[in-house]
Motif scaffolding. Structure first.
Motif, PDB file in Angstrom:
ATOM      1  N   MET A 192       0.789  -1.007   0.076  1.00  0.00           N
ATOM      2  CA  MET A 192       0.052   0.162   0.007  1.00  0.00           C
ATOM      3  C   MET A 192       0.855   1.159  -0.104  1.00  0.00           C
ATOM      4  O   MET A 192       2.084   1.102   0.472  1.00  0.00           O
ATOM      5  CB  MET A 192      -0.853   0.026   1.129  1.00  0.00           C
ATOM      6  CG  MET A 192      -2.124  -0.839   1.066  1.00  0.00           C
ATOM      7  SD  MET A 192      -3.223  -0.772   2.813  1.00  0.00           S
ATOM      8  CE  MET A 192      -3.101   1.028   3.080  1.00  0.00           C
ATOM      9  N   ASN A 193       0.333   2.253  -0.307  1.00  0.00           N
ATOM     10  CA  ASN A 193       0.992   3.609  -0.166  1.00  0.00           C
ATOM     11  C   ASN A 193       0.655   4.441   0.971  1.00  0.00           C
ATOM     12  O   ASN A 193      -0.345   4.307   1.407  1.00  0.00           O
ATOM     13  CB  ASN A 193       0.740   4.443  -1.430  1.00  0.00           C
ATOM     14  CG  ASN A 193       1.706   5.528  -1.640  1.00  0.00           C
ATOM     15  OD1 ASN A 193       1.665   6.598  -1.035  1.00  0.00           O
ATOM     16  ND2 ASN A 193       2.785   5.380  -2.460  1.00  0.00           N
ATOM     17  N   ILE A 194       1.510   5.323   1.734  1.00  0.00           N
ATOM     18  CA  ILE A 194       1.287   6.028   2.581  1.00  0.00           C
ATOM     19  C   ILE A 194       0.021   6.889   2.485  1.00  0.00           C
ATOM     20  O   ILE A 194      -0.604   7.044   3.420  1.00  0.00           O
ATOM     21  CB  ILE A 194       2.614   6.832   3.218  1.00  0.00           C
ATOM     22  CG1 ILE A 194       3.679   5.786   3.481  1.00  0.00           C
ATOM     23  CG2 ILE A 194       2.219   7.743   3.921  1.00  0.00           C
ATOM     24  CD1 ILE A 194       4.915   6.649   3.883  1.00  0.00           C
ATOM     25  N   ALA A 195      -0.174   7.275   1.319  1.00  0.00           N
ATOM     26  CA  ALA A 195      -1.151   8.266   1.001  1.00  0.00           C
ATOM     27  C   ALA A 195      -2.547   7.513   1.322  1.00  0.00           C
ATOM     28  O   ALA A 195      -3.701   8.223   1.311  1.00  0.00           O
ATOM     29  CB  ALA A 195      -1.392   8.769  -0.470  1.00  0.00           C
ATOM     30  N   LYS A 203      -3.709  14.804   0.798  1.00  0.00           N
ATOM     31  CA  LYS A 203      -2.800  14.051   0.009  1.00  0.00           C
ATOM     32  C   LYS A 203      -2.062  14.595  -0.623  1.00  0.00           C
ATOM     33  O   LYS A 203      -0.868  14.237  -0.858  1.00  0.00           O
ATOM     34  CB  LYS A 203      -3.579  13.230  -0.982  1.00  0.00           C
ATOM     35  CG  LYS A 203      -4.427  11.806  -0.459  1.00  0.00           C
ATOM     36  CD  LYS A 203      -4.930  10.903  -1.246  1.00  0.00           C
ATOM     37  CE  LYS A 203      -5.481   9.552  -0.761  1.00  0.00           C
ATOM     38  NZ  LYS A 203      -6.134   8.697  -1.698  1.00  0.00           N
ATOM     39  N   ALA A 204      -2.329  16.122  -0.789  1.00  0.00           N
ATOM     40  CA  ALA A 204      -1.200  17.035  -1.341  1.00  0.00           C
ATOM     41  C   ALA A 204      -0.049  17.096  -0.467  1.00  0.00           C
ATOM     42  O   ALA A 204       0.861  17.172  -0.838  1.00  0.00           O
ATOM     43  CB  ALA A 204      -1.835  18.042  -2.033  1.00  0.00           C
ATOM     44  N   ALA A 209       5.382  16.373   1.675  1.00  0.00           N
ATOM     45  CA  ALA A 209       6.367  15.721   2.828  1.00  0.00           C
ATOM     46  C   ALA A 209       7.232  14.723   2.298  1.00  0.00           C
ATOM     47  O   ALA A 209       8.455  14.487   2.571  1.00  0.00           O
ATOM     48  CB  ALA A 209       5.203  15.049   3.865  1.00  0.00           C
ATOM     49  N   LEU A 210       6.655  13.754   1.215  1.00  0.00           N
ATOM     50  CA  LEU A 210       7.705  12.778   0.619  1.00  0.00           C
ATOM     51  C   LEU A 210       8.737  13.561  -0.184  1.00  0.00           C
ATOM     52  O   LEU A 210       9.983  13.123  -0.097  1.00  0.00           O
ATOM     53  CB  LEU A 210       6.954  12.025  -0.294  1.00  0.00           C
ATOM     54  CG  LEU A 210       5.895  10.769   0.376  1.00  0.00           C
ATOM     55  CD1 LEU A 210       5.056  10.222  -0.631  1.00  0.00           C
ATOM     56  CD2 LEU A 210       6.647   9.834   1.113  1.00  0.00           C
ATOM     57  N   PHE A 225      -4.917  11.095  10.183  1.00  0.00           N
ATOM     58  CA  PHE A 225      -4.747   9.671   9.583  1.00  0.00           C
ATOM     59  C   PHE A 225      -6.271   9.048   9.426  1.00  0.00           C
ATOM     60  O   PHE A 225      -7.063   9.506  10.060  1.00  0.00           O
ATOM     61  CB  PHE A 225      -3.663   8.460  10.172  1.00  0.00           C
ATOM     62  CG  PHE A 225      -2.514   9.058   9.992  1.00  0.00           C
ATOM     63  CD1 PHE A 225      -1.524   8.759   9.215  1.00  0.00           C
ATOM     64  CD2 PHE A 225      -1.953   9.821  11.039  1.00  0.00           C
ATOM     65  CE1 PHE A 225      -0.255   9.218   8.927  1.00  0.00           C
ATOM     66  CE2 PHE A 225      -0.582  10.323  11.191  1.00  0.00           C
ATOM     67  CZ  PHE A 225       0.319   9.953  10.137  1.00  0.00           C
ATOM     68  N   ARG A 226      -6.398   8.334   8.614  1.00  0.00           N
ATOM     69  CA  ARG A 226      -7.414   7.560   8.349  1.00  0.00           C
ATOM     70  C   ARG A 226      -7.184   6.107   8.439  1.00  0.00           C
ATOM     71  O   ARG A 226      -6.283   5.525   7.746  1.00  0.00           O
ATOM     72  CB  ARG A 226      -8.040   7.820   6.964  1.00  0.00           C
ATOM     73  CG  ARG A 226      -9.435   7.231   6.734  1.00  0.00           C
ATOM     74  CD  ARG A 226      -9.910   7.666   5.313  1.00  0.00           C
ATOM     75  NE  ARG A 226      -8.994   7.175   4.318  1.00  0.00           N
ATOM     76  CZ  ARG A 226      -9.272   7.211   2.935  1.00  0.00           C
ATOM     77  NH1 ARG A 226     -10.365   7.982   2.453  1.00  0.00           N
ATOM     78  NH2 ARG A 226      -8.655   6.673   2.179  1.00  0.00           N
TER      79      ARG A 226
END
Length: 645
Positions: A192-195, A203-204, A209-210, A225-226
């Motif tokens: 999975m992706n952190i997003a 998400k932007a 941050a990345l 977070f979710r």
């Protein structure tokens, strides 16, 4: 190459010299497995001291055939003419050493390369075997594996979530705590992706941050977070780049679910606010009871004096009642200012003038010396002169009271540029910084968090509203006020920041209203409170006005229209802004202004935090009148807006 029998001595010598000088252990054997040459590097590796120990007396294929069939098979392939490689080969030195005089023991990990040397006829003449000691690398790998095992064990036992991800944010590892926090199992989260754990609206920010992490920056922040089920939670994160040979190859993060901690903090904040509210209510009740006692007591004395026909005595005690009334009005204004009310009427100007004026008045008769250090080129600011004057007066009086035996107070005003995070609660920008420093006993550490609370005071004669009012005023100006550390640890220093202003448009409140003035003195007063309607009517009649009243906006619109149709228009209209259950003053003015642009209206309200009361002309009003007001306030306003008869 010629046959083995015809191989020239010089060629043999050359070949032997080449193998002898090689840094790697080298063994040369016949196709049948007999060792014919070993170089010095191999002797050192196996611990042979005698130069002639191995050649001619050791057959590799016989010795390895039974114990190392895979190795024997590889060497036979080389003897048949194929080059071979054997990786991660374990060699027990004592197996050879016991037989050939070496006392060295232990196990080596080596890489073996074997290749044939051919005669001109194409048959294999010799097989060259080169060994590379790989024990250190193997030991390092094993140490790394043990270290990684310990790291994994430690990571799995932590109460914080630990994860690793690639540079694009793809999860590569997550410990059990991280899985519980996010609500996924290991198979789901890997890949999975952190997003995917961030609300879509954020998400932007995650991508930015990345980018910072890819650039080698670390990240420490609170973030929403979710979980897998979609529920949000608040988390603390600390993310750092993973580096390998100087390059950023991934990211490692620590995440902590702080939802419960934040909830507890909010509950504590509520309790603190309730405590402050209790102090505020108790302080208000105490001060107003005193003032009402003075007000009503003097009114009763005045009534008694009037009954006794003592007019002079009645007038004297009524003057005292007015003093109590004025103090009550001032206290009410303080409370509204504290409660984010008292919106400032800002105008551009230099703060140096208001600072100097406040210091001159507050230091009159004081035994304290005031040193003033004010920049000559102090930036302009957009501020309410009266409110900032009050702030400076309060701060300077507090400083003087902290030094009853006298001393020096230093007041500075400088231009400063504030960067992100330099001053909490302030966005980056240019500000005017004002500092007031005394050399008194200072503020105890345990009181610093409460110093701006309403009715908090360490002085017996203080109401405890001064600093809380200063805080509210500065906040409403877009600035901040805080306690600074005195440079030498002595005394107290307050510093406040007000935004600098670099434009000077015309103040709409100063625009002339002459075109709206009427020749008559008919006035319409709209207020939902009967007592105020009656009092205001009497005041207006006392200054020569003809007055009609309305209890709400609908009635005021109706009466204004009728007066226009009957040829007896109103010259001035007072409109109460807040009328529960009915049309208020702003809505009534919008209707009337659309039909009669020349209308002259005054906004009245007991809520000073209404934006209309800050800039009435911006909303179509000619002026404002804040409740409660005295007859002189009303008279001055009428004189300003209506021509004399």
């Amino acid at each position: 190459m010629t046959s083995g029998n015809d191989l020239q001595l010089s060629e043999r010598d050359t070949l032997t010299q080449v193998f002898a000088q090689m840094p790697y252990p080298v063994m040369v054997m016949t196709p049948g497995g007999d060792v014919v040459f070993v170089n010095e590097a191999l002797r050192r590796l196996w611990g042979f001291s005698s130069p002639g120990a191995l050649p001619g007396s050791y057959n590799v294929l016989d010795d390895t055939g039974s114990r190392r069939p895979n190795l024997a098979r590889a060497l036979r392939q080389a003897a048949l003419g194929q080059a071979v490689e054997v990786h991660d080969l374990e060699v027990r030195i004592e197996d050879i050493g016991r037989r050939y005089g070496s006392e060295k023991t232990g196990t080596l990990n080596v890489e073996l390369t074997a290749f044939p040397v051919f005669e001109d006829s194409g048959s294999v003449w010799r097989v060259v075997i080169i060994l590379k000691d790989d024990s250190r690398r193997k030991a390092d790998e094993q140490a790394l594996a043990r270290s990684e095992s310990r790291y994994r064990t430690l990571a799995e036992s932590l109460a914080d979530g630990i994860y690793e991800a690639s540079l694009d944010g793809t999860f590569l590892y997550a410990n059990e705590t991280a899985l519980k926090i996010f609500g996924y199992d290991k198979k789901e989260i890997i890949g999975m992706n952190i997003a995917d754990t961030i609300p879509p609206s954020k998400k932007a920010e995650t991508q930015r941050a990345l980018e910072l992490l890819r650039g080698g920056k670390e990240l420490i922040e609170e973030r929403t977070f979710r979980r897998k089920d979609g529920t949000p939670f608040e988390g603390d994160i600390h993310v750092t780049p993973i580096r390998s040979e100087g390059r950023v190859t991934g990211i490692r993060g620590v995440v902590r679910d702080i939802t419960e901690r934040k909830m507890i903090a909010r509950e504590l904040q509520k309790l603190s606010k309730l405590e402050s509210l209790g102090k505020l209510a108790g302080g208000i009740a105490h001060d107003f009871n005193n003032l009402l006692g003075g007000l009503f007591g003097n009114i009763e004395l005045a009534l008694a004096a009037l009954d006794a026909k003592d007019i002079s005595r009645a007038k004297s005690v009524l003057d005292q009642a007015l003093i109590a009334y004025e103090r009550a009005c001032k206290l009410s204004g303080h409370i509204l200012t504290f409660a984010d009310g008292g919106q400032p009427r800002k105008a551009p100007g230099s703060l140096s003038d208001v600072i100097e004026g406040a210091l001159d008045i507050s230091s009159s008769g004081s035994n304290c010396k005031i040193e003033r250090v004010i920049d000559d080129d102090l930036w302009l600011s957009l501020f309410d002169h009266k409110q900032i004057f009050q702030v400076m007066e309060n701060l300077s009086i507090n400083a003087m009271q902290s030094m009853p035996d006298g001393g020096t107070i230093t007041v500075t005003a400088t231009n400063v540029s504030v960067g992100g995070g330099d001053v909490p609660q302030l966005p980056p920008g240019r500000y005017v910084r004002i500092s007031v420093r005394d050399h008194g006993p200072g503020i105890p550490i345990e009181d610093r968090d409460k110093i701006f609370d309403p009715f908090f005071t360490t002085k017996l004669s203080s109401s405890g509203l001064g600093l809380s009012i200063c805080h509210s005023i500065v906040k409403n100006h877009g600035g901040t006020i805080r306690i600074a550390e005195a440079p030498d640890g002595e005394g107290a220093e307050f510093e406040l920041y007000l935004p600098a202003y670099f434009d000077t448009p015309a103040d709409p409140d100063e625009e002339k209203q002459s075109s709206n003035r009427q020749e008559n003195r008919r006035v319409l007063c709209m207020d939902d409170e009967l007592l105020l309607r009656n009092i205001t009517s009497e005041m207006l009649r006392a200054i020569g006005c003809e007055v009609d009243t309305a209890e709400h906006g609908d009635k005021a619109v109706e009466m204004y229209e009728e007066a226009q149709q009957n040829g007896r228009p109103y010259a001035l209209v007072f409109l109460d802004l807040t009328v529960p259950g009915h049309m208020g003053g702003k809505q009534a003015l919008d209707i009337l202004k659309s039909r009669h642009p020349q209308i002259v209206a005054v906004a009245t309200s007991g809520y000073s935090n209404d934006p209309i009361m800050a800039t009435p002309t911006s909303f179509g009003f000619a002026d404002k009148l804040a409740k409660p007001y005295r007859m002189t306030d009303l008279s001055n306003l009428v004189k300003k807006l209506l021509p004399p008869t």
